[in-house]
Design a protein around this motif. Structure first.
Motif, PDB file in Angstrom:
ATOM      1  N   THR A 235     -58.754 -13.732  32.466  1.00 38.80           N
ATOM      2  CA  THR A 235     -59.447 -13.614  31.242  1.00 38.80           C
ATOM      3  C   THR A 235     -60.848 -12.922  31.518  1.00 38.80           C
ATOM      4  O   THR A 235     -61.408 -13.486  32.340  1.00 38.80           O
ATOM      5  N   MET A 236     -61.069 -11.673  31.077  1.00 36.14           N
ATOM      6  CA  MET A 236     -62.492 -11.228  31.170  1.00 36.14           C
ATOM      7  C   MET A 236     -63.485 -11.937  30.506  1.00 36.14           C
ATOM      8  O   MET A 236     -63.672 -12.218  29.391  1.00 36.14           O
ATOM      9  N   ARG A 237     -64.732 -12.246  31.224  1.00 34.82           N
ATOM     10  CA  ARG A 237     -65.793 -13.075  31.059  1.00 34.82           C
ATOM     11  C   ARG A 237     -67.105 -11.943  30.768  1.00 34.82           C
ATOM     12  O   ARG A 237     -67.287 -11.019  31.326  1.00 34.82           O
ATOM     13  N   PHE A 238     -67.444 -12.200  29.380  1.00 37.12           N
ATOM     14  CA  PHE A 238     -68.853 -11.259  29.075  1.00 37.12           C
ATOM     15  C   PHE A 238     -70.202 -11.819  29.734  1.00 37.12           C
ATOM     16  O   PHE A 238     -70.375 -13.111  29.759  1.00 37.12           O
ATOM     17  N   ASN A 239     -71.020 -11.106  30.138  1.00 40.72           N
ATOM     18  CA  ASN A 239     -72.282 -11.235  30.936  1.00 40.72           C
ATOM     19  C   ASN A 239     -73.054 -11.346  29.688  1.00 40.72           C
ATOM     20  O   ASN A 239     -73.760 -10.335  29.527  1.00 40.72           O
ATOM     21  N   ILE A 240     -73.363 -12.593  29.130  1.00 41.39           N
ATOM     22  CA  ILE A 240     -74.233 -13.065  28.167  1.00 41.39           C
ATOM     23  C   ILE A 240     -75.858 -12.948  28.817  1.00 41.39           C
ATOM     24  O   ILE A 240     -76.556 -12.405  27.958  1.00 41.39           O
ATOM     25  N   GLN A 241     -75.888 -12.964  30.078  1.00 43.13           N
ATOM     26  CA  GLN A 241     -77.389 -13.050  30.590  1.00 43.13           C
ATOM     27  C   GLN A 241     -78.147 -11.685  30.379  1.00 43.13           C
ATOM     28  O   GLN A 241     -78.942 -11.456  30.570  1.00 43.13           O
ATOM     29  N   ARG A 242     -77.027 -10.536  30.251  1.00 44.78           N
ATOM     30  CA  ARG A 242     -77.856  -9.303  29.892  1.00 44.78           C
ATOM     31  C   ARG A 242     -78.448  -9.006  28.767  1.00 44.78           C
ATOM     32  O   ARG A 242     -79.528  -8.344  28.601  1.00 44.78           O
ATOM     33  N   PHE A 243     -78.238  -9.949  27.741  1.00 43.88           N
ATOM     34  CA  PHE A 243     -79.191  -9.874  26.568  1.00 43.88           C
ATOM     35  C   PHE A 243     -80.633 -10.288  26.714  1.00 43.88           C
ATOM     36  O   PHE A 243     -81.346  -9.905  25.822  1.00 43.88           O
ATOM     37  N   SER A 244     -80.805 -11.084  27.714  1.00 38.46           N
ATOM     38  CA  SER A 244     -82.232 -11.501  28.105  1.00 38.46           C
ATOM     39  C   SER A 244     -83.023 -10.378  28.574  1.00 38.46           C
ATOM     40  O   SER A 244     -84.348 -10.563  28.580  1.00 38.46           O
ATOM     41  N   ALA A 245     -82.405  -9.370  28.928  1.00 35.92           N
ATOM     42  CA  ALA A 245     -83.146  -8.025  29.661  1.00 35.92           C
ATOM     43  C   ALA A 245     -83.862  -7.395  28.405  1.00 35.92           C
ATOM     44  O   ALA A 245     -83.626  -7.266  27.134  1.00 35.92           O
ATOM     45  N   GLU A 246     -84.921  -6.525  28.654  1.00 33.71           N
ATOM     46  CA  GLU A 246     -85.678  -5.876  27.633  1.00 33.71           C
ATOM     47  C   GLU A 246     -84.904  -4.789  27.143  1.00 33.71           C
ATOM     48  O   GLU A 246     -84.573  -4.042  27.913  1.00 33.71           O
ATOM     49  N   GLY A 247     -84.728  -4.801  25.682  1.00 37.32           N
ATOM     50  CA  GLY A 247     -84.088  -3.484  25.242  1.00 37.32           C
ATOM     51  C   GLY A 247     -82.816  -3.554  24.985  1.00 37.32           C
ATOM     52  O   GLY A 247     -82.014  -2.883  24.236  1.00 37.32           O
ATOM     53  N   VAL A 248     -81.978  -4.445  25.776  1.00 42.59           N
ATOM     54  CA  VAL A 248     -80.419  -4.636  25.790  1.00 42.59           C
ATOM     55  C   VAL A 248     -80.113  -5.130  24.313  1.00 42.59           C
ATOM     56  O   VAL A 248     -79.153  -4.545  23.728  1.00 42.59           O
ATOM     57  N   ALA A 249     -80.622  -6.162  23.956  1.00 45.89           N
ATOM     58  CA  ALA A 249     -80.152  -6.786  22.670  1.00 45.89           C
ATOM     59  C   ALA A 249     -80.451  -5.906  21.510  1.00 45.89           C
ATOM     60  O   ALA A 249     -79.630  -5.760  20.711  1.00 45.89           O
ATOM     61  N   THR A 250     -81.673  -5.191  21.570  1.00 45.48           N
ATOM     62  CA  THR A 250     -81.834  -4.238  20.353  1.00 45.48           C
ATOM     63  C   THR A 250     -80.856  -2.911  20.517  1.00 45.48           C
ATOM     64  O   THR A 250     -80.175  -2.650  19.245  1.00 45.48           O
ATOM     65  N   GLU A 251     -80.430  -2.396  21.502  1.00 44.89           N
ATOM     66  CA  GLU A 251     -79.496  -1.464  21.755  1.00 44.89           C
ATOM     67  C   GLU A 251     -78.179  -1.790  21.324  1.00 44.89           C
ATOM     68  O   GLU A 251     -77.540  -0.977  20.400  1.00 44.89           O
ATOM     69  N   TYR A 252     -77.681  -3.059  21.801  1.00 41.20           N
ATOM     70  CA  TYR A 252     -76.667  -3.479  21.205  1.00 41.20           C
ATOM     71  C   TYR A 252     -76.465  -3.644  19.568  1.00 41.20           C
ATOM     72  O   TYR A 252     -75.296  -3.236  19.036  1.00 41.20           O
ATOM     73  N   ARG A 253     -77.443  -4.169  19.111  1.00 34.30           N
ATOM     74  CA  ARG A 253     -77.492  -4.344  17.387  1.00 34.30           C
ATOM     75  C   ARG A 253     -77.613  -3.160  17.000  1.00 34.30           C
ATOM     76  O   ARG A 253     -76.835  -2.889  15.895  1.00 34.30           O
ATOM     77  N   GLN A 254     -78.003  -2.166  17.465  1.00 33.90           N
ATOM     78  CA  GLN A 254     -77.923  -0.687  16.736  1.00 33.90           C
ATOM     79  C   GLN A 254     -76.711  -0.164  17.011  1.00 33.90           C
ATOM     80  O   GLN A 254     -76.210   0.431  15.872  1.00 33.90           O
ATOM     81  N   LYS A 255     -75.931  -0.216  17.877  1.00 33.86           N
ATOM     82  CA  LYS A 255     -74.507   0.261  18.080  1.00 33.86           C
ATOM     83  C   LYS A 255     -73.777  -0.402  17.208  1.00 33.86           C
ATOM     84  O   LYS A 255     -72.711   0.214  16.707  1.00 33.86           O
ATOM     85  N   LEU A 256     -73.797  -1.969  17.194  1.00 30.61           N
ATOM     86  CA  LEU A 256     -72.849  -2.562  16.106  1.00 30.61           C
ATOM     87  C   LEU A 256     -73.061  -2.051  14.795  1.00 30.61           C
ATOM     88  O   LEU A 256     -72.198  -2.033  14.121  1.00 30.61           O
ATOM     89  N   ASP A 257     -74.396  -1.780  14.286  1.00 27.85           N
ATOM     90  CA  ASP A 257     -74.723  -1.686  12.923  1.00 27.85           C
ATOM     91  C   ASP A 257     -73.942   0.021  12.757  1.00 27.85           C
ATOM     92  O   ASP A 257     -73.449   0.122  11.595  1.00 27.85           O
ATOM     93  N   GLU A 258     -74.169   0.736  13.825  1.00 27.79           N
ATOM     94  CA  GLU A 258     -73.387   2.077  13.426  1.00 27.79           C
ATOM     95  C   GLU A 258     -71.996   2.071  13.457  1.00 27.79           C
ATOM     96  O   GLU A 258     -71.340   2.854  12.612  1.00 27.79           O
ATOM     97  N   ARG A 259     -71.194   1.186  14.158  1.00 24.55           N
ATOM     98  CA  ARG A 259     -69.712   1.128  14.049  1.00 24.55           C
ATOM     99  C   ARG A 259     -69.408   0.524  12.641  1.00 24.55           C
ATOM    100  O   ARG A 259     -68.501   0.806  12.265  1.00 24.55           O
TER     101      ARG A 259
END
Length: 344
Positions: A235-259
């Motif tokens: 089973t593939m595991r998600f790298n949750i630690q990347r959300f702590s990096a600067e700008g990653v969480a904001t970019e993820y939120r924007q793409k999720l809203d677009e979808r």
């Protein structure tokens, strides 16, 4: 189940689910064929047996190998389609060289089983009894048969399809489409050290595969592995630690809203529902376009496509019971009618 001399133009490996009135099962097709779709071999793995497949190796349009995981021994199944007896000797020599290489590439301790459309007549010569047995349909061995026996002797294998006593009607593996010519050209070879595991090999004439060949079934005493999942299927595991990096969480939120905005239905809902060809009104009644009780052309074509195969199967059953010339001609006409239906 091995398939030989089979031409297929779709995906080389795919999985599909079939349903009938009695049962529902899923099968997996492994196919090895050339670009010109002249020959083809492969395997059909049904149900949970797909989890026991270790490796699938297509070699060419006449040879393929499927490895199955067993409890004490693994199994290497080799499906082959041998050139006919009229082919040049160079073609036959090249084929058996490829077959010998495919056999040598299999692990030494595995059980090797060769399932083949050998296009070979194996006789009842006394000096060949240790390899071919005494129950062959034919009395003399042709050139393809000698090549097959030579390969079996060199690899310490036995031709099990000519070892078991049964009626001649159970030995026929091929029949001319309209004529009354029968032959035993499909064979099963097993390693000599596992010869005792083969219980029976015979032909079943009931299934209509429409290729001139009958269904050959070999009963083999085998212990397959009780594995429930593939070893390397993690089973593939998600790298949750990347959300702590600067700008990653904001970019993820924007793409999720677009979808989410893309999947939302906007505008008049009735326009989206009305675009469906089989739409219904809000009061639950069917639209006027499809309210007519008269059968459509598609329904008529469906009924014809169901009736023609049934007539062909009935003609084949009559021919098998009473093999007169009239019944053979009627079966040939029914086959031609079914092919015309598929071409329309």
């Amino acid at each position: 189940m091995a398939i030989c001399s089979y031409v297929y133009s779709g995906d080389r490996v795919f999985s599909r689910q079939m349903m009938s009135f009695i049962l529902k099962f899923r099968y997996h097709l492994y196919y090895s064929g050339g670009e010109r779709a002249e020959h083809g071999v492969g395997f059909i793995v049904i149900g949970k047996q797909m989890k026991r497949v270790i490796r699938w190796k297509p070699i060419n349009d006449r040879i393929c190998v499927l490895r199955i995981k067993g409890k004490f021994f693994n199994y290497s199944l080799i499906s082959i389609y041998v050139p006919t007896n009229e082919k040049p000797d160079d073609t036959k020599d090249a084929f058996y060289e490829s077959l010998d290489k495919a056999y040598r590439d299999c692990p030494r301790k595995e059980v090797k089983i060769v399932i083949e459309d050998a296009n070979a007549h194996v006789g009842r010569e006394q000096f060949l009894y240790p390899i071919i047995g005494t129950q062959s349909l034919h009395s003399a061995t042709n050139d393809n048969g000698l090549r097959l026996v030579t390969f079996a002797a060199a690899r310490r294998m036995a031709i099990n399809s000519t070892y078991f006593a049964c009626k001649d009607i159970r030995k026929h593996t091929w029949r001319h489409a309209i004529g009354s010519t029968y032959s035993q050209i499909d064979h099963v070879l097993v390693d000599e050290r596992h010869f005792i595991d083969v219980i029976d090999v015979r032909t079943f004439r009931g299934p209509n595969i429409d290729l001139g060949h009958y269904l050959v079934i070999a009963k083999i005493r085998a212990r397959l592995s009780s594995v429930t999942s593939q070893r390397n299927n993690r089973t593939m595991r998600f790298n949750i630690q990347r959300f702590s990096a600067e700008g990653v969480a904001t970019e993820y939120r924007q793409k999720l809203d677009e979808r989410i905005d893309e999947t939302n239905v906007t505008g008049n809902v009735q326009q989206h529902v009305g675009g469906c060809p089989r739409s219904c009104d809000y009061n639950g009644t069917r639209s006027d376009r499809y309210s007519s009780a008269a059968p459509t052309k598609r329904l008529i074509r469906l009924k014809v496509s169901q009736r023609v195969p049934n007539e062909k199967n009935a003609s084949r059953n009559r021919m098998l019971v009473i093999g007169t010339r009239l019944n053979r001609e009627r079966y040939g006409e029914a086959r031609s009618a079914e092919k015309r239906t598929h071409c329309e």
